[in-house]
Design a protein around this motif. Structure first.
Motif, mmCIF file in Angstrom:
data_model
loop_
_atom_site.group_PDB
_atom_site.id
_atom_site.type_symbol
_atom_site.label_atom_id
_atom_site.label_comp_id
_atom_site.label_asym_id
_atom_site.label_seq_id
_atom_site.Cartn_x
_atom_site.Cartn_y
_atom_site.Cartn_z
ATOM 1 N N VAL A 78 19.223 19.825 9.086
ATOM 2 C CA VAL A 78 20.353 20.386 9.826
ATOM 3 C C VAL A 78 21.339 19.280 10.210
ATOM 4 O O VAL A 78 22.551 19.447 10.064
ATOM 5 N N LEU A 79 20.831 18.147 10.698
ATOM 6 C CA LEU A 79 21.722 17.019 11.011
ATOM 7 C C LEU A 79 22.515 16.587 9.774
ATOM 8 O O LEU A 79 23.729 16.362 9.841
ATOM 9 N N THR A 80 21.842 16.503 8.651
ATOM 10 C CA THR A 80 22.502 16.124 7.412
ATOM 11 C C THR A 80 23.582 17.146 7.045
ATOM 12 O O THR A 80 24.711 16.776 6.697
ATOM 13 N N ALA A 81 23.244 18.422 7.133
ATOM 14 C CA ALA A 81 24.197 19.487 6.786
ATOM 15 C C ALA A 81 25.440 19.433 7.661
ATOM 16 O O ALA A 81 26.571 19.528 7.167
ATOM 17 N N VAL A 82 25.259 19.253 8.964
ATOM 18 C CA VAL A 82 26.409 19.231 9.868
ATOM 19 C C VAL A 82 27.231 17.956 9.672
ATOM 20 O O VAL A 82 28.459 18.004 9.701
ATOM 21 N N HIS A 83 26.578 16.826 9.438
ATOM 22 C CA HIS A 83 27.321 15.588 9.175
ATOM 23 C C HIS A 83 28.109 15.696 7.869
ATOM 24 O O HIS A 83 29.230 15.195 7.785
ATOM 25 N N ASP A 84 27.534 16.335 6.864
ATOM 26 C CA ASP A 84 28.206 16.468 5.571
ATOM 27 C C ASP A 84 29.278 17.562 5.562
ATOM 28 O O ASP A 84 30.184 17.528 4.734
ATOM 29 N N HIS A 85 29.157 18.542 6.455
ATOM 30 C CA HIS A 85 30.063 19.689 6.477
ATOM 31 C C HIS A 85 30.536 19.961 7.908
ATOM 32 O O HIS A 85 30.078 20.910 8.549
ATOM 33 N N PRO A 86 31.452 19.128 8.410
ATOM 34 C CA PRO A 86 31.913 19.312 9.795
ATOM 35 C C PRO A 86 32.535 20.694 9.995
ATOM 36 O O PRO A 86 33.187 21.222 9.101
ATOM 37 N N HIS A 87 32.295 21.258 11.150
ATOM 38 C CA HIS A 87 32.842 22.556 11.565
ATOM 39 C C HIS A 87 32.265 23.717 10.765
ATOM 40 O O HIS A 87 32.883 24.773 10.674
ATOM 41 N N ALA A 88 31.084 23.549 10.214
ATOM 42 C CA ALA A 88 30.436 24.626 9.461
ATOM 43 C C ALA A 88 29.882 25.668 10.417
ATOM 44 O O ALA A 88 29.457 25.361 11.521
ATOM 45 N N ASP A 89 29.872 26.927 9.961
ATOM 46 C CA ASP A 89 29.254 27.983 10.761
ATOM 47 C C ASP A 89 27.751 28.037 10.453
ATOM 48 O O ASP A 89 27.265 27.365 9.537
ATOM 49 N N GLY A 129 37.759 34.589 18.659
ATOM 50 C CA GLY A 129 37.780 35.404 17.454
ATOM 51 C C GLY A 129 37.048 34.802 16.272
ATOM 52 O O GLY A 129 37.121 35.319 15.164
ATOM 53 N N SER A 130 36.336 33.720 16.473
ATOM 54 C CA SER A 130 35.634 33.043 15.385
ATOM 55 C C SER A 130 34.147 32.951 15.697
ATOM 56 O O SER A 130 33.739 33.069 16.848
ATOM 57 N N VAL A 131 33.359 32.734 14.662
ATOM 58 C CA VAL A 131 31.931 32.497 14.863
ATOM 59 C C VAL A 131 31.744 31.079 15.383
ATOM 60 O O VAL A 131 32.646 30.244 15.294
ATOM 61 N N ALA A 132 30.572 30.793 15.911
ATOM 62 C CA ALA A 132 30.264 29.440 16.390
ATOM 63 C C ALA A 132 30.236 28.480 15.211
ATOM 64 O O ALA A 132 29.797 28.825 14.115
ATOM 65 N N ARG A 133 30.713 27.281 15.469
ATOM 66 C CA ARG A 133 30.719 26.224 14.462
ATOM 67 C C ARG A 133 30.148 24.962 15.089
ATOM 68 O O ARG A 133 30.157 24.818 16.306
ATOM 69 N N TYR A 134 29.674 24.069 14.249
ATOM 70 C CA TYR A 134 28.999 22.865 14.736
ATOM 71 C C TYR A 134 29.619 21.626 14.111
ATOM 72 O O TYR A 134 30.046 21.644 12.967
ATOM 73 N N GLU A 135 29.647 20.558 14.903
ATOM 74 C CA GLU A 135 30.158 19.286 14.418
ATOM 75 C C GLU A 135 29.313 18.156 14.974
ATOM 76 O O GLU A 135 28.654 18.300 16.001
ATOM 77 N N SER A 136 29.361 17.031 14.277
ATOM 78 C CA SER A 136 28.586 15.867 14.700
ATOM 79 C C SER A 136 29.423 14.884 15.500
ATOM 80 O O SER A 136 28.889 13.911 16.017
#
Length: 196
Positions: A78-89, A129-136
């Motif tokens: 998950v850390l890798t995914a969020v670091h590689d894809h900032p602001h991903a849902d 109006g948007s889904v939650a997103r995650y960033e590192s």
């Protein structure tokens, strides 16, 4: 399903952003917070502008240990995914994690996202109006630009000074430690698109 995220292309460098640690968390090289127990100091994001680091699995393992979380394959993925894809849902993160690990449950990813956010390794944003997103990118005072048309999200440093947004006209007795500002508009691609 949420709006699409834009990934970092091959060979592009990513910026490392760190959250100032909790007292006694043992994260080496990061200063102790000021302002009492459990307080956080904000880092001027412009100081980090030239720090370019490509994260590895061992970096993520160290980050997890630094905040006293057990190192597990789903947490590292998950850390890798969020670091590689900032602001991903969440759905996008689940897809990336499944591509890396194989079968993993939705609930596992939700639990990992919650644990990493509470530990300060990730930041959760949820524009209206948007889904939650995650960033590192955590621990600094930055904001976001959102495209009303395509959903692109871009980080924006605070306009002036270290933390001008943290000075409310009336704090009502609160100890303000974070401000969230979201700028809305159209990205350059959507501005030049004939359908905009």
């Amino acid at each position: 399903m949420g709006r699409p995220w834009r990934s970092t292309g091959p060979g592009e460098e990513r910026l490392l952003r760190v959250r100032v640690r909790r007292p006694g968390s043992g994260v080496e090289g990061v200063p102790e917070p000021t302002g009492g127990a459990g307080a956080y100091s904000l880092i001027d994001s412009r100081k980090w502008a030239n720090v370019r680091i490509v994260q590895t699995a061992s970096d993520f393992e160290s980050m997890l240990r630094g905040v006293a979380l057990r190192v597990t394959r789903p947490r590292v993925a998950v850390l890798t995914a969020v670091h590689d894809h900032p602001h991903a849902d969440t759905d996008s993160i689940i897809g990336v994690v499944r591509a890396d690990l194989g079968e993993v449950s939705h609930q596992t990813v939700y639990d990992v996202l919650r644990a990493l956010t509470v530990a300060g390794l990730l930041r959760r944003i949820q524009p209206t109006g948007s889904v939650a997103r995650y960033e590192s990118r955590v621990g600094d005072n930055h904001h976001h630009l959102l495209c009303r048309s395509c959903g692109a999200i871009v980080d924006v440093d605070c306009a002036v000074g270290l933390t001008p947004c943290l000075t409310a006209s009336d704090d009502h007795g609160f100890a303000i430690d974070e401000a969230e500002v979201i700028y809305w508009g159209l990205c350059p691609s959507c501005l030049t698109s004939p359908s905009s």
